[in-house]
Write an enzyme that holds these catalytic residues in place. Structure first.
Site, PDB file in Angstrom:
ATOM      1  N   ALA A  92       0.172  10.606  -3.947  1.00  0.00           N
ATOM      2  CA  ALA A  92      -0.466  11.887  -3.790  1.00  0.00           C
ATOM      3  C   ALA A  92      -0.374  13.262  -3.490  1.00  0.00           C
ATOM      4  O   ALA A  92      -0.857  13.823  -4.054  1.00  0.00           O
ATOM      5  CB  ALA A  92      -1.578  10.830  -1.435  1.00  0.00           C
ATOM      6  N   ALA A  93       0.802  13.929  -2.640  1.00  0.00           N
ATOM      7  CA  ALA A  93       1.145  14.538  -1.694  1.00  0.00           C
ATOM      8  C   ALA A  93       1.677  15.101  -2.949  1.00  0.00           C
ATOM      9  O   ALA A  93       1.598  16.548  -3.708  1.00  0.00           O
ATOM     10  CB  ALA A  93       1.745  14.598  -1.008  1.00  0.00           C
ATOM     11  N   GLU A 150       9.941  10.332 -10.063  1.00  0.00           N
ATOM     12  CA  GLU A 150       9.029   9.677  -8.975  1.00  0.00           C
ATOM     13  C   GLU A 150      10.361   8.289  -9.567  1.00  0.00           C
ATOM     14  O   GLU A 150      10.409   7.601  -9.998  1.00  0.00           O
ATOM     15  CB  GLU A 150       8.017   8.908  -9.138  1.00  0.00           C
ATOM     16  CG  GLU A 150       6.933   7.787  -9.088  1.00  0.00           C
ATOM     17  CD  GLU A 150       7.351   7.277  -7.789  1.00  0.00           C
ATOM     18  OE1 GLU A 150       6.726   8.367  -6.860  1.00  0.00           O
ATOM     19  OE2 GLU A 150       7.498   6.479  -7.488  1.00  0.00           O
ATOM     20  N   SER A 210       0.188   8.585  -9.246  1.00  0.00           N
ATOM     21  CA  SER A 210      -0.767   9.190  -8.428  1.00  0.00           C
ATOM     22  C   SER A 210      -1.985   7.802  -8.718  1.00  0.00           C
ATOM     23  O   SER A 210      -3.010   8.075  -9.464  1.00  0.00           O
ATOM     24  CB  SER A 210      -1.583   9.841  -9.964  1.00  0.00           C
ATOM     25  OG  SER A 210      -2.676  10.695 -10.111  1.00  0.00           O
ATOM     26  N   CYS A 227      -4.375   3.364  -1.346  1.00  0.00           N
ATOM     27  CA  CYS A 227      -6.052   2.588   0.149  1.00  0.00           C
ATOM     28  C   CYS A 227      -6.458   1.491  -0.308  1.00  0.00           C
ATOM     29  O   CYS A 227      -7.443   1.399   0.460  1.00  0.00           O
ATOM     30  CB  CYS A 227      -6.306   3.893   0.215  1.00  0.00           C
ATOM     31  SG  CYS A 227      -5.879   5.526   0.858  1.00  0.00           S
ATOM     32  N   ASP A 264       3.233  11.412   3.392  1.00  0.00           N
ATOM     33  CA  ASP A 264       3.366  10.855   4.871  1.00  0.00           C
ATOM     34  C   ASP A 264       4.599  11.529   5.517  1.00  0.00           C
ATOM     35  O   ASP A 264       4.908  10.563   6.890  1.00  0.00           O
ATOM     36  CB  ASP A 264       3.479   9.327   4.164  1.00  0.00           C
ATOM     37  CG  ASP A 264       1.869   9.036   4.198  1.00  0.00           C
ATOM     38  OD1 ASP A 264       0.734   9.591   4.195  1.00  0.00           O
ATOM     39  OD2 ASP A 264       2.003   8.157   4.236  1.00  0.00           O
ATOM     40  N   ASN A 269      -2.879  14.122   0.730  1.00  0.00           N
ATOM     41  CA  ASN A 269      -3.443  15.312  -0.484  1.00  0.00           C
ATOM     42  C   ASN A 269      -3.608  16.970  -0.337  1.00  0.00           C
ATOM     43  O   ASN A 269      -3.432  17.655  -1.052  1.00  0.00           O
ATOM     44  CB  ASN A 269      -4.460  14.842  -1.136  1.00  0.00           C
ATOM     45  CG  ASN A 269      -4.597  13.928  -1.997  1.00  0.00           C
ATOM     46  OD1 ASN A 269      -4.309  13.759  -3.320  1.00  0.00           O
ATOM     47  ND2 ASN A 269      -4.487  12.386  -1.602  1.00  0.00           N
ATOM     48  N   TYR A 306     -32.788  12.881  10.321  1.00  0.00           N
ATOM     49  CA  TYR A 306     -33.217  11.886  11.057  1.00  0.00           C
ATOM     50  C   TYR A 306     -35.011  11.386   9.678  1.00  0.00           C
ATOM     51  O   TYR A 306     -35.836  11.852   9.596  1.00  0.00           O
ATOM     52  CB  TYR A 306     -33.995  11.704  11.903  1.00  0.00           C
ATOM     53  CG  TYR A 306     -34.972  10.558  13.083  1.00  0.00           C
ATOM     54  CD1 TYR A 306     -34.881   9.885  12.364  1.00  0.00           C
ATOM     55  CD2 TYR A 306     -36.593  11.370  12.924  1.00  0.00           C
ATOM     56  CE1 TYR A 306     -35.641   8.877  13.314  1.00  0.00           C
ATOM     57  CE2 TYR A 306     -37.833  10.269  12.748  1.00  0.00           C
ATOM     58  CZ  TYR A 306     -37.514   8.879  12.971  1.00  0.00           C
ATOM     59  OH  TYR A 306     -38.060   8.373  13.421  1.00  0.00           O
TER      60      TYR A 306
HETATM   61  P1  FAD Z   1       3.596   7.755  -1.237  1.00  0.00           P
HETATM   62  O1  FAD Z   1       2.772   7.328  -1.418  1.00  0.00           O
HETATM   63  O2  FAD Z   1       4.225   7.146  -0.526  1.00  0.00           O
HETATM   64  O3  FAD Z   1       4.064   7.458  -2.138  1.00  0.00           O
HETATM   65  C1  FAD Z   1       5.749   8.531  -2.447  1.00  0.00           C
HETATM   66  C2  FAD Z   1       6.876   8.742  -3.060  1.00  0.00           C
HETATM   67  O4  FAD Z   1       7.503   8.823  -3.705  1.00  0.00           O
HETATM   68  C3  FAD Z   1       6.415   6.902  -3.434  1.00  0.00           C
HETATM   69  O5  FAD Z   1       6.178   6.183  -4.448  1.00  0.00           O
HETATM   70  C4  FAD Z   1       8.171   7.170  -3.656  1.00  0.00           C
HETATM   71  O6  FAD Z   1       8.600   5.968  -4.944  1.00  0.00           O
HETATM   72  C5  FAD Z   1       8.278   8.342  -3.968  1.00  0.00           C
HETATM   73  N1  FAD Z   1      10.030   8.897  -3.391  1.00  0.00           N
HETATM   74  C6  FAD Z   1       9.881   8.537  -2.292  1.00  0.00           C
HETATM   75  N2  FAD Z   1      11.712   8.646  -1.585  1.00  0.00           N
HETATM   76  C7  FAD Z   1      12.344   9.360  -3.741  1.00  0.00           C
HETATM   77  C8  FAD Z   1      12.984   9.650  -4.346  1.00  0.00           C
HETATM   78  N3  FAD Z   1      14.375  10.276  -3.375  1.00  0.00           N
HETATM   79  N4  FAD Z   1      13.429   9.947  -5.576  1.00  0.00           N
HETATM   80  C9  FAD Z   1      12.045   9.819  -6.394  1.00  0.00           C
HETATM   81  N5  FAD Z   1      10.866   8.869  -5.702  1.00  0.00           N
HETATM   82  C10 FAD Z   1      10.688   8.768  -4.346  1.00  0.00           C
HETATM   83  N6  FAD Z   1      -4.851   6.145   4.046  1.00  0.00           N
HETATM   84  C11 FAD Z   1      -5.808   6.894   4.683  1.00  0.00           C
HETATM   85  O7  FAD Z   1      -5.942   7.744   4.175  1.00  0.00           O
HETATM   86  N7  FAD Z   1      -7.227   5.834   4.566  1.00  0.00           N
HETATM   87  C12 FAD Z   1      -6.944   4.580   3.992  1.00  0.00           C
HETATM   88  O8  FAD Z   1      -8.064   3.508   3.517  1.00  0.00           O
HETATM   89  C13 FAD Z   1      -5.592   4.022   3.956  1.00  0.00           C
HETATM   90  N8  FAD Z   1      -5.658   2.609   3.290  1.00  0.00           N
HETATM   91  C14 FAD Z   1      -4.486   2.249   2.993  1.00  0.00           C
HETATM   92  C15 FAD Z   1      -3.427   1.127   2.552  1.00  0.00           C
HETATM   93  C16 FAD Z   1      -2.497   0.418   2.834  1.00  0.00           C
HETATM   94  C17 FAD Z   1      -2.048  -0.805   2.220  1.00  0.00           C
HETATM   95  C18 FAD Z   1      -1.800   1.642   2.628  1.00  0.00           C
HETATM   96  C19 FAD Z   1       0.197   1.332   1.857  1.00  0.00           C
HETATM   97  C20 FAD Z   1      -2.155   2.716   2.534  1.00  0.00           C
HETATM   98  C21 FAD Z   1      -3.419   3.602   2.574  1.00  0.00           C
HETATM   99  N9  FAD Z   1      -3.357   4.709   3.411  1.00  0.00           N
HETATM  100  C22 FAD Z   1      -4.362   5.217   3.869  1.00  0.00           C
HETATM  101  C23 FAD Z   1      -2.408   6.202   3.514  1.00  0.00           C
HETATM  102  C24 FAD Z   1      -2.458   6.293   1.881  1.00  0.00           C
HETATM  103  O9  FAD Z   1      -2.540   5.812   1.335  1.00  0.00           O
HETATM  104  C25 FAD Z   1      -1.382   7.381   2.339  1.00  0.00           C
HETATM  105  O10 FAD Z   1      -1.421   8.276   3.082  1.00  0.00           O
HETATM  106  C26 FAD Z   1      -0.524   8.589   0.610  1.00  0.00           C
HETATM  107  O11 FAD Z   1      -0.582   7.167  -0.140  1.00  0.00           O
HETATM  108  C27 FAD Z   1       0.410   9.243   1.239  1.00  0.00           C
HETATM  109  O12 FAD Z   1       0.654   9.167  -0.024  1.00  0.00           O
HETATM  110  P2  FAD Z   1       2.226  10.611   0.022  1.00  0.00           P
HETATM  111  O13 FAD Z   1       2.558  10.971  -1.260  1.00  0.00           O
HETATM  112  O14 FAD Z   1       2.743  11.355   1.010  1.00  0.00           O
HETATM  113  O15 FAD Z   1       3.274   9.235  -0.114  1.00  0.00           O
END
Ligand code: FAD
Length: 449
Positions: free
Chosen positions: A10-11, A32, A38, A42, A281, A303, A424
């Site tokens: 996401a980020a 990655e 991508s 959730c 995160d 995001n 409403y």
């Molecule tokens: P991530 O999605 O964790 O991505 C980080 C990426 O970095 C990973 O792919 C990892 O492999 C990669 N990485 C890490 N270290 C390294 C490295 N050293 N070298 C290369 N790559 C690396 N949020 C909501 O708001 N509503 C919801 O309903 C919700 N439901 C969810 C349900 C589940 C089951 C899960 C798991 C999460 C849910 N979330 C929800 C949370 C949401 O998915 C996360 O907030 C979001 O995915 C965070 O995105 P990110 O890019 O910060 O981290």
């Protein structure tokens, strides 16, 4: 301008896309360590539960689509070190089994969180899972073949969503929670009890106040969870006891971590090390209601932080506005949502909080399918400031939480909420929507004090 992004969900991908749009001359590379980018994590519980037909439906953009936008995406490439003196990262290409260094002018750490694996779970038994990414989702689905009993450890929103998913697949489900109630970090006690009752109504065996001590297995596969209340038979175990920000690279870069344990950034998402940004995160944010730093790892936050970081890394100027602690989840036929702070959280922060509880229907009582909705609205004694709301009702009805979230962003008062001109018609709400009723009642309580 060489922009390196670590993490492709996401980020990371928001940042990469935004950076390219901001500065089409920028050279943007995403590393990655996993095999996909991508996707919407959730949605994982809904694929496991069968409502969404396949994991591929969660993928927003493929590496090919990103490459067509001029973004160099490298899968199975793990960044293992950062050297801020030479402005390089060390990358391990997992496929080729070799490491190399890559230079950067701007670096984004979008590495997410790690699921907590408690010590009791660190056995080599099969069918014991956490749920963070697509690979975990696929592994869980594979473990369900032939399984009839599931045990979920942890009553947070992922544990609750998984309880529904596994019941949908026809499994007997036991949910173990160490604390006194489920959804402990999101809601006040009365709302927590409503959520638990809904799980039980759908056949989930919920055991709160239960501590897990270990796992037992047969032929290499888990067969039960050992607890202080005795063994719970299980063919598959989901460990959903929380997450920790993945800060290894931030620490390697010498970036400051906040008191929350997540990476500290300024409003432009830059860490304490010039040229190194963090988003998603792994990063803490500013809570607009409490003024405190918090670590609330959620999708929109990730995001938005990524987008802000992308603009800034590419030479623009964007600010992350902070959050107000909004969250929502569904458990079977019930939705629960919150924003701001709960009464318990407000008290913990020393705020002079007052809450009112209102039970009503989500639309005009006489119109078909009116269902109960519970609202707990919280405000501050003295200032009249709105502090937060919790709603429990039919899933769509609790999305009204956004009205309060919008007001909290503006620092609104309970009176401001009461004065809102809300939509409403009988199929949608009562003429005085339940939020307005709650604001009226809370306003009177605050005036009487
Ligand atoms: P991530 O999605 O964790 O991505 C980080 C990426 O970095 C990973 O792919 C990892 O492999 C990669 N990485 C890490 N270290 C390294 C490295 N050293 N070298 C290369 N790559 C690396 N949020 C909501 O708001 N509503 C919801 O309903 C919700 N439901 C969810 C349900 C589940 C089951 C899960 C798991 C999460 C849910 N979330 C929800 C949370 C949401 O998915 C996360 O907030 C979001 O995915 C965070 O995105 P990110 O890019 O910060 O981290």
């Amino acid at each position: 301008m060489r922009i390196v992004v670590v993490g492709g969900v996401a980020a990371g991908m928001s940042a990469a896309s935004r950076a390219r749009r901001q500065n089409p001359q920028a050279q943007v590379t995403v590393f990655e360590r996993g095999g996909e980018i991508s996707y919407g994590a959730c949605g994982l519980p809904y694929v496991i539960g069968g409502e969404v037909p396949g994991f591929e439906r969660l993928i927003a953009r493929t590496p090919e689509q990103m490459r067509a936008q001029g973004i160099d995406v490298r899968l199975r490439h793990e960044v293992t070190d950062v050297n801020t003196a030479t402005r390089t990262v060390t990358v391990h290409d997992r496929g080729a089994g070799r490491s190399f260094t890559e230079p950067y002018d701007r670096l984004l750490l979008a590495t997410g969180v790690n699921a907590i694996w408690p010590e009791w779970a660190s056995s080599h038994l099969h069918a014991v899972h956490v749920l963070r990414d697509l690979a975990d989702g696929r592994a869980i689905l594979a473990s369900l073949a032939g399984a009839s009993r599931a045990c979920i450890v942890g009553g947070g929103y992922i544990g609750l969503e998984m309880a529904e998913a596994l019941r949908s697949r026809g499994l007997e489900v036991t949910l173990l929670e160490k604390g006194p109630e489920v959804a402990g970090r999101m809601l006040d006690r009365a709302s927590q009890q409503r959520v638990r009752a809904e799980l039980e109504r759908h056949g989930v065996d919920v055991r709160c106040g239960t501590t897990v001590e270990g796992l037992a297995g047969k032929n290499g596969r888990v067969s039960s969870v050992q607890t202080d209340g005795g063994p719970v038979p299980a063919d598959v175990v989901i460990v959903a006891v929380g997450v920790q920000p993945n800060t290894a690279l931030a620490r390697a870069a010498g970036a400051r971590l906040g008191e929350t344990g997540a990476v500290a950034v300024d409003a432009r998402q830059e860490t304490s090390v010039a040229g190194v940004y963090a988003a998603g995160d792994n990063t803490e944010s500013n809570h607009r209601v409490t003024g405190q730093k918090v670590h609330l790892p959620l999708g929109l936050t990730a995001n938005r932080m990524g987008r802000v970081a992308g603009v800034n890394m590419a030479g623009g100027d964007a600010r992350f506005p902070g959050i107000v602690g909004t969250g929502i989840f569904k458990a079977f036929d019930l939705g629960a949502a919150r924003t701001g702070v709960t009464q318990a959280e407000a008290e913990g922060l020393g705020l002079r909080a007052v809450s009112v509880d209102v039970d009503s229907t989500d639309h005009a009582e006489y119109y078909p399918d009116a269902a109960p909705i519970h609202v707990r609205l919280t405000g501050e004694r003295g200032s009249g400031r709105l502090l937060g709301v919790q709603l429990v009702g039919q899933p769509e009805s609790v999305k009204r939480v956004d009205v309060v979230a919008a007001l909290l962003h503006q620092g609104g008062s309970v009176q401001n909420l009461f004065e809102l001109d809300l939509a409403y018609a009988p199929p949608f709400s009562s003429v005085w929507d339940v939020l307005l009723v709650a604001a009226d009642r809370l306003g009177r309580e605050l005036r009487e004090d």
